[in-house]
Design a protein around this motif. Structure first.
Motif, PDB file in Angstrom:
ATOM      1  N   VAL A  50       0.847  -1.198   0.000  1.00 38.73           N
ATOM      2  CA  VAL A  50       0.000   0.000   0.000  1.00 38.73           C
ATOM      3  C   VAL A  50       0.878   1.243   0.000  1.00 38.73           C
ATOM      4  CG1 VAL A  50      -1.650   1.360   1.343  1.00 38.73           C
ATOM      5  CG2 VAL A  50      -1.932  -1.120   1.142  1.00 38.73           C
ATOM      6  N   ARG A  51       0.698   2.087  -1.014  1.00 40.19           N
ATOM      7  CA  ARG A  51       1.368   3.396  -1.072  1.00 40.19           C
ATOM      8  C   ARG A  51       0.280   4.449  -0.921  1.00 40.19           C
ATOM      9  NH1 ARG A  51       3.715   3.152  -6.574  1.00 40.19           N
ATOM     10  NH2 ARG A  51       2.633   1.165  -6.786  1.00 40.19           N
ATOM     11  N   PRO A  52       0.225   5.079   0.245  1.00 43.29           N
ATOM     12  CA  PRO A  52      -0.919   5.932   0.584  1.00 43.29           C
ATOM     13  C   PRO A  52      -1.198   7.032  -0.438  1.00 43.29           C
ATOM     14  CG  PRO A  52       0.372   5.487   2.536  1.00 43.29           C
ATOM     15  CD  PRO A  52       1.151   4.936   1.383  1.00 43.29           C
ATOM     16  N   ARG A  53      -2.486   7.136  -0.766  1.00 42.48           N
ATOM     17  CA  ARG A  53      -3.049   8.213  -1.581  1.00 42.48           C
ATOM     18  C   ARG A  53      -2.396   8.349  -2.953  1.00 42.48           C
ATOM     19  NH1 ARG A  53      -2.573   9.465   3.302  1.00 42.48           N
ATOM     20  NH2 ARG A  53      -0.624  10.627   3.027  1.00 42.48           N
ATOM     21  N   GLY A  57      -0.750   2.921  -5.798  1.00 42.49           N
ATOM     22  CA  GLY A  57      -0.718   2.269  -4.500  1.00 42.49           C
ATOM     23  C   GLY A  57      -1.995   1.563  -4.131  1.00 42.49           C
ATOM     24  N   LEU A  58      -3.058   1.780  -4.906  1.00 40.61           N
ATOM     25  CA  LEU A  58      -4.315   1.085  -4.617  1.00 40.61           C
ATOM     26  C   LEU A  58      -4.188  -0.427  -4.788  1.00 40.61           C
ATOM     27  CD1 LEU A  58      -6.908   3.487  -6.290  1.00 40.61           C
ATOM     28  CD2 LEU A  58      -6.805   2.894  -3.857  1.00 40.61           C
ATOM     29  N   ILE A  61      -3.989  -2.672  -1.735  1.00 44.31           N
ATOM     30  CA  ILE A  61      -5.155  -3.154  -0.989  1.00 44.31           C
ATOM     31  C   ILE A  61      -5.350  -4.645  -1.237  1.00 44.31           C
ATOM     32  CG2 ILE A  61      -7.669  -2.961  -0.780  1.00 44.31           C
ATOM     33  CD1 ILE A  61      -7.349   0.025  -1.400  1.00 44.31           C
ATOM     34  N   GLU A 108      -6.636  -2.324   4.757  1.00 45.09           N
ATOM     35  CA  GLU A 108      -5.750  -1.819   3.709  1.00 45.09           C
ATOM     36  C   GLU A 108      -6.243  -0.481   3.145  1.00 45.09           C
ATOM     37  OE1 GLU A 108      -2.616  -3.924   2.735  1.00 45.09           O
ATOM     38  OE2 GLU A 108      -3.389  -3.764   4.766  1.00 45.09           O
ATOM     39  N   THR A 111      -5.453   2.208   5.600  1.00 46.25           N
ATOM     40  CA  THR A 111      -4.026   2.520   5.529  1.00 46.25           C
ATOM     41  C   THR A 111      -3.728   3.395   4.317  1.00 46.25           C
ATOM     42  OG1 THR A 111      -3.494   0.427   6.615  1.00 46.25           O
ATOM     43  CG2 THR A 111      -1.726   1.510   5.407  1.00 46.25           C
ATOM     44  N   TRP A 112      -4.343   3.074   3.203  1.00 46.21           N
ATOM     45  CA  TRP A 112      -4.142   3.883   1.986  1.00 46.21           C
ATOM     46  C   TRP A 112      -4.590   5.329   2.212  1.00 46.21           C
ATOM     47  CZ3 TRP A 112      -7.298   6.541  -1.488  1.00 46.21           C
ATOM     48  CH2 TRP A 112      -6.714   6.902  -2.701  1.00 46.21           C
TER      49      TRP A 112
END
Length: 214
Positions: A50-53, A57-58, A61, A108, A111-112
């Motif tokens: 997961v790479r936030p925002r 990065g989706l 999930i 997940e 977290t994202w």
């Protein structure tokens, strides 16, 4: 009239144990196989966390809980995954898989949404925290004494790890822990619906669970 929708026939319970053990061991074997591939490819798979925002990065999930930073990370998660994953499936295969799906998505996606910019979040601990709160909370939501006892025992042995939902040690995804735990609470509420309907006088179909009424 007493309603009991749990199939406690020895054969049915034995099959549930067998299926739960096979699924749990199979999942752990999958984690080790993935980490082996990750190590052989110089940890290229870790970019799938997961790479936030970020749009890219989706994908984390879907793949984040299957990836680990290194062997030490995976080994540290192995025993909790074996114990809590097995206990979750023993509440019923369908119910356990549904609880896992709820924890996975809530943990997940949360977290994202909330993770720090430029970080990558991975590891099965999001499931561990979710399974833990699911097992602790489900008996309370269902008001089932046996399930409450199971939850208390699980809490005694593993409850201390819930401190991991708070910001603390660098490199630890407290966001994954927090939202995994929230996903477990949500799963406990949603998947105790049969018991709540029974208390209101509704009817439910039979299922199999050695951990109290399912």
């Amino acid at each position: 009239m007493t309603l009991d929708n749990t199939d406690r026939r020895p054969g049915a319970v034995a099959r549930l144990w067998q299926q739960s053990i096979v699924l749990t061991l199979g999942f752990v074997a999958l984690l080790y196989g993935i980490e082996g591939i990750d190590t052989a490819t110089n940890h290229e798979l870790d970019q799938g966390g997961v790479r936030p925002r970020t749009i890219g990065g989706l994908e984390g999930i879907a793949f984040g809980p299957l990836l680990h930073a290194n062997w030490e990370h995976l080994i540290g998660n192995t025993v909790p995954v074996l114990v809590l994953g097995l206990l979750t499936l023993l509440t019923g295969i369908g119910r356990g898989l549904a609880a896992t799906a709820i924890v996975w998505v809530v943990g997940e996606f949360g977290t994202w949404l909330t993770g720090a910019d430029g970080t990558i979040h991975l590891g099965a601990s999001v499931l561990v925290f979710g399974w833990l709160t699911y097992l602790i909370s489900r008996g309370l939501f269902a008001r089932n004494l046996w399930q409450i006892l199971i939850g208390v025992l699980v809490g005694v042995f593993y409850g201390s790890i819930l401190w991991g939902v708070l910001p603390g040690q660098p490199g630890i995804s407290w966001q994954g822990h927090l939202f995994g735990a929230l996903g477990g609470l949500l799963a406990g509420w949603v998947l105790s619906g049969d018991e709540r309907r029974r208390r209101r006088g509704g009817s439910v179909g039979p299922s199999v669970s050695p951990l109290g009424q399912s």
